[in-house]
Scaffold this active site. Structure first.
Site, PDB file in Angstrom:
ATOM      1  N   ARG A   1      27.403 -62.503 -30.657  1.00  0.00           N
ATOM      2  CA  ARG A   1      27.991 -63.437 -29.296  1.00  0.00           C
ATOM      3  C   ARG A   1      29.197 -63.916 -29.423  1.00  0.00           C
ATOM      4  NH1 ARG A   1      26.909 -68.385 -25.975  1.00  0.00           N
ATOM      5  NH2 ARG A   1      28.861 -69.092 -25.568  1.00  0.00           N
TER       6      ARG A   1
ATOM      7  N   HIS B   1      35.043 -69.691 -23.210  1.00  0.00           N
ATOM      8  CA  HIS B   1      34.513 -70.166 -24.021  1.00  0.00           C
ATOM      9  C   HIS B   1      35.778 -71.578 -24.005  1.00  0.00           C
ATOM     10  CE1 HIS B   1      30.886 -70.841 -26.523  1.00  0.00           C
ATOM     11  NE2 HIS B   1      31.846 -72.514 -26.058  1.00  0.00           N
TER      12      HIS B   1
ATOM     13  N   GLU C   1      29.021 -71.648 -20.142  1.00  0.00           N
ATOM     14  CA  GLU C   1      28.576 -72.721 -19.531  1.00  0.00           C
ATOM     15  C   GLU C   1      29.344 -73.803 -18.497  1.00  0.00           C
ATOM     16  OE1 GLU C   1      26.372 -74.325 -23.153  1.00  0.00           O
ATOM     17  OE2 GLU C   1      27.940 -75.629 -22.686  1.00  0.00           O
TER      18      GLU C   1
ATOM     19  N   ASN D   1      21.856 -70.642 -22.213  1.00  0.00           N
ATOM     20  CA  ASN D   1      21.775 -72.425 -23.141  1.00  0.00           C
ATOM     21  C   ASN D   1      21.350 -72.909 -22.497  1.00  0.00           C
ATOM     22  OD1 ASN D   1      23.886 -69.752 -23.573  1.00  0.00           O
ATOM     23  ND2 ASN D   1      25.452 -71.654 -23.566  1.00  0.00           N
TER      24      ASN D   1
ATOM     25  N   TYR E   1      18.991 -76.974 -24.605  1.00  0.00           N
ATOM     26  CA  TYR E   1      19.087 -77.216 -25.496  1.00  0.00           C
ATOM     27  C   TYR E   1      17.655 -78.587 -25.789  1.00  0.00           C
ATOM     28  CZ  TYR E   1      23.296 -75.298 -27.472  1.00  0.00           C
ATOM     29  OH  TYR E   1      24.070 -74.167 -28.455  1.00  0.00           O
TER      30      TYR E   1
ATOM     31  N   GLU F   1      22.918 -69.116 -26.607  1.00  0.00           N
ATOM     32  CA  GLU F   1      22.402 -70.477 -27.309  1.00  0.00           C
ATOM     33  C   GLU F   1      20.905 -71.281 -27.672  1.00  0.00           C
ATOM     34  OE1 GLU F   1      25.641 -72.972 -26.711  1.00  0.00           O
ATOM     35  OE2 GLU F   1      27.089 -71.870 -25.889  1.00  0.00           O
TER      36      GLU F   1
END
Length: 445
Positions: free
Chosen positions: A82, A126, A171, A292, A294, A351
């Protein structure tokens, strides 16, 4: 060989996709070569606001070293990559005349990927908005929907014969919450925030329609950053602030895009900016949900800030990455389950990764055992989600390379590959070998 055991992946689909992700501004460099226009991030870097006054002028020099980087992916054994197209590289003014040299770069990259039997996943945006469009109001300008549709049409026409996987945005909640174009750090007013959110959602819907009309067999999604927003204390004000941020961070884009309605608590603020039929224009059929993830964020009330929140202290004793992000694989599992329940789409994790300060040892090797332990725990959490019925179909590590990490510049490293920025030499870390082992084991099972 890594001494860390491979994760349990027995509940993942036989056709599960393993990949890596990057973005244009973070790795390409060559910001003033071959007709590329300036982006908002070039201007933001010029202001000196980035740590160590770093810029993206060279970054990882992927623009000139893409063949070497595709070779790294082939050595990893990933099935997909990606990446994002730099809008100002292919349309220097954001609209109008295309830049053939910029388009040709992505032709070369895509062809190199296909020759290596790696599927290209192309993200249209992005965060590197052309500066020329920012000067016309950026995402605050209602014309931004048409700008993005025209840019999408260019990318679809040029690359759609070879690329079938397209993401509209990466995002959108992040670049709207933290500055209307992210490179501009002031957030303006809540009214500006709501206008920006709505225009970006309209741009997403317009892009989906362009891709459907232009690319036979297109597989389309949007990539959403979803992290649990938790109160930093037990008081009611912090709980209310966390709940409000959760709506803007996690629901403001996927809800209208996938469910055809804004979250109830936002509707009064959004409605003044809506026209009849807007929700139908936003809620276009997509094929998958890009996730994504984290770590959770901890929130405290701040009546003086926009939306009434600030970031608070993390729980005492919580395990943290070297850059102080909480390590919470259970939150990852819960996020996968909530996305599955709320949106009912196949999920691709596009991600997930571990920020650190890796450096080579005296032998020149880069041992990032902390990253390996993190990835193992998160992949096992994903496997647990799959065992409970979550339709998760792919996992892409952030990132292939150490790179420009936005306001942190080059001080933070997320890569499976160490980049010596002085020489631009690439050094695969121990996590690179571990991920290779994992992919080989999956292919042989």
């Amino acid at each position: 060989m890594s001494t860390t055991k491979l994760p349990n992946t027995t509940s993942l689909r036989p056709d599960f996709i393993w990949g890596v992700s990057t973005s244009s501004f973070q790795i390409e460099g060559a910001t003033r070569e071959d007709g590329r226009g300036l982006s908002i991030w070039d201007i933001h870097c010029q202001s000196g606001a980035i740590k160590n006054r770093d810029t993206g002028d060279v970054a990882c020099d992927h623009y000139h070293r893409y063949r070497e980087d595709v070779g790294l992916m082939k050595a990893l054994g990933v099935q997909a990559y990606r990446f994002s197209v730099a809008w100002p590289r292919v349309l220097p003014q954001g609209w109008g005349s295309a830049n053939e040299a910029g388009l040709a770069f992505y032709d070369r990259l895509i062809d190199e990927l296909l020759a290596a039997e790696i599927e290209p996943w192309l993200c249209l945006y992005h965060w590197d908005l052309p500066q020329a469009l920012e000067e016309r109001g950026g995402w605050l300008n209602p014309e931004s929907t048409a700008w993005f549709a025209d840019y999408t049409a260019l990318a679809a026409k040029r690359f759609g014969d070879r690329v079938k996987r397209f993401a509209t945005f990466n995002e959108p909640s992040i670049f709207t919450l933290f500055g209307r174009s992210l490179g501009k750090r002031d957030c303006g007013s809540e009214d500006e925030l709501h206008r920006t959110i709505h225009h970006v959602n309209l741009a997403h819907g317009a892009a989906v329609d362009v891709l459907r009309a232009s690319v036979a067999g297109a597989s389309i999604g949007c990539i959403h950053n979803r992290q649990p927003c938790r109160p930093a204390s037990g008081n009611e004000a912090d709980a209310a602030a966390a709940a409000r941020l959760d709506v803007y961070w996690n629901d403001a884009f996927p809800d209208p895009q996938c469910r055809g309605a804004y979250p109830p608590s936002m509707r009064t603020a959004i409605e003044p900016h809506m026209k009849a039929g807007d929700l139908a224009r936003i809620c276009r059929p997509v094929d998958w949900f890009g996730l994504n993830h984290y770590s959770p964020v901890y929130v405290k009330a701040n009546a003086d800030s926009m939306l009434g929140y600030d970031f608070g202290d993390k729980p005492a004793g919580a395990p943290l990455t070297p850059i102080d992000w909480p390590i919470d694989p259970e939150a990852f599992r819960q996020t996968l389950e909530s996305v599955h329940a709320r949106y009912g789409l196949p999920i691709y994790v596009l991600e997930n990764g571990y920020g650190s300060f890796d450096e080579p040892d005296q032998t020149g090797a880069v041992n990032d055992s902390g990253r390996i332990e993190f990835l193992k725990a998160y992949i096992e959490a994903m496997n647990a989600a799959a065992s409970s019925g979550v339709d998760v179909r792919g996992y892409f590590i952030w990132s292939l390379l150490d790179n420009f990490e936005w306001d942190s510049g080059y001080s933070t490293r997320f890569g499976l590959t160490y980049v010596d920025y002085a020489s631009l030499r690439r050094i695969p870390k121990s996590s690179f070998g571990w991920y290779t082992e994992l992919i080989k084991a999956r292919h042989s099972s």
